[in-house]
Design an enzyme around this catalytic site. Structure first.
Site, mmCIF file in Angstrom:
data_model
loop_
_atom_site.group_PDB
_atom_site.id
_atom_site.type_symbol
_atom_site.label_atom_id
_atom_site.label_comp_id
_atom_site.label_asym_id
_atom_site.label_seq_id
_atom_site.Cartn_x
_atom_site.Cartn_y
_atom_site.Cartn_z
ATOM 1 N N LYS A 132 -14.337 46.453 128.123
ATOM 2 C CA LYS A 132 -15.056 45.682 129.123
ATOM 3 C C LYS A 132 -16.264 45.005 128.475
ATOM 4 C CE LYS A 132 -17.573 49.828 130.361
ATOM 5 N NZ LYS A 132 -17.054 50.517 129.170
ATOM 6 N N TYR A 217 -21.364 48.360 134.781
ATOM 7 C CA TYR A 217 -21.409 49.712 135.339
ATOM 8 C C TYR A 217 -21.971 49.707 136.758
ATOM 9 C CZ TYR A 217 -20.589 51.390 130.566
ATOM 10 O OH TYR A 217 -20.053 51.630 129.324
#
Length: 368
Positions: A132, A217
């Site tokens: 990611k 996140y």
């Protein structure tokens, strides 16, 4: 003013988010043999965090290395028993299609290189695990999904928190009503960036600043704890352009996500302050995680009925989040089942990230 972002091509992500809470019980079947991984990019995360974990995997093994530095590649090959024939550079990468020892390519490169090497790996007939953020634009994410689909290969994104016991338990508690109706999520992630020359601070390589790194996140936590997809975002950024670290990318950026139920999430990311905290509050209590998403040392607390309880969650799907991620990818590739964090998860996050950037730049609420 508000603006609507086109959602064409977006697949429903909530099924994957719900499945993450029960990753141990995934329908993916264990492969008959350990599947071989080629690690593309030999930076710190690949060499110091991921590669050592193959020793703990049940269904995965290290099979090849790809690097632009031949000396580094040979050094790690010697350390982990990778044969000379299984070392590739970026020009010879496409020959990996002829390597029967490689089943899965794990792309651990700077963000701007994710799309290229995911697409090349799929065309070479390999399954792909990509770090990611999935890519640096929605268009790149869509191209990656299309390439893997056309090749009949599995694509998974490296969302390790979906295999981490504290995060999994927080998802379960929130979903099962431990805090009542879910109303508010606060998620903040950041660290103090150092060397101005590092790739994370170069727009051409990173695609953006703290949002493209730590901000994911916070976006993910809002989604997997509410169990909803946001419908609007309002954001603002604060960056000192006289600081040589932030000549090209943003430092601190904060945003508010609105969800269909009426729940709200405040998220932020920063390259000039330290944060790793997530809270979800409902009408009967709250769940706190601090730190929420580190490599180790997580903490989880449930607060309700006037009391606070520190929780020790049940074990996750593997010895740690990294092993869980590697082996789940192997199981998914072997069985043909969809991984719990497939390419569509990365695409949805990138749609939200683009909306956050647009809102901050234009000073308006953006519909998603």
């Amino acid at each position: 003013m508000t603006e609507t972002i086109d959602r064409r091509g977006l697949l429903i992500g909530l099924g994957g988010l719900a499945a993450a809470a029960t990753a141990c019980n995934s329908s993916a079947q264990p492969p008959a043999r350990k599947l071989g991984y080629a690690i593309v990019g030999l930076g710190y995360y690949a060499t110091r965090v991921i590669i050592p974990q193959f020793a703990n995997c049940r269904h995965s093994r290290l099979a090849a290395l790809v690097s632009g530095d031949p000396d580094k590649a040979r050094r790690y090959a010697a350390e982990y028993g990778v044969p000379e024939r299984s070392l590739y550079d970026y020009r010879s990468f496409d020959r990996i299609g002829d390597d029967p020892d490689v089943d899965i390519v794990y792309v651990v490169l700077p963000n701007s290189m994710h799309a290229e090497y995911t697409i090349r790996a799929a065309r070479a007939g390999k399954h792909v695990l990509c770090e990611k953020p999935m890519a640096v634009s929605v268009a790149e994410c869509e191209a990656m999904i299309a390439a893997c689909r056309a090749a009949g290969r599995t694509l998974m994104i490296g969302y390790r928190s979906h295999f981490e016991p504290h995060n999994l338990h927080a998802m379960k508690l929130a979903r099962e009503g431990a805090i009542g109706r879910r109303r508010y999520v606060h998620a903040e992630h950041g660290f103090v960036a150092g060397d101005p020359g590092q790739w994370r601070l170069k727009k051409a390589l990173a695609g953006g600043g703290s949002l493209m790194d730590m901000g994911i996140y916070s976006v993910q936590a809002a989604r997997y704890l509410t169990g909803e997809e946001p419908v609007a975002v309002t954001a603002r950024a604060s960056t000192d352009r006289s600081d040589p670290r932030f000549a090209e990318v943003e430092d601190l950026i904060a945003w508010t996500l609105d969800f269909p139920s009426g729940a709200i999430s405040h998220g932020m990311s920063s390259y000039s302050s330290n944060h790793n905290r997530v809270r979800i509050a409902g009408d009967r209590g709250r769940i706190d995680m601090e730190p929420a998403t580190p490599y180790a040392g997580h903490s989880l607390r449930l607060v309700r009925d006037g009391g606070e309880q520190r929780l020790a969650p049940p074990p996750g799907p593997a010895v740690n989040q990294f092993v869980g991620q590697l082996d789940h990818m192997s199981e998914s590739a072997a069985s043909g089942g969809a991984p719990i964090v497939a390419g569509e998860e990365g695409l949805q996050d990138m749609r939200i990230i683009e909306a956050i950037y647009r809102s901050a730049a234009e000073g308006r609420t953006v519909r998603i």
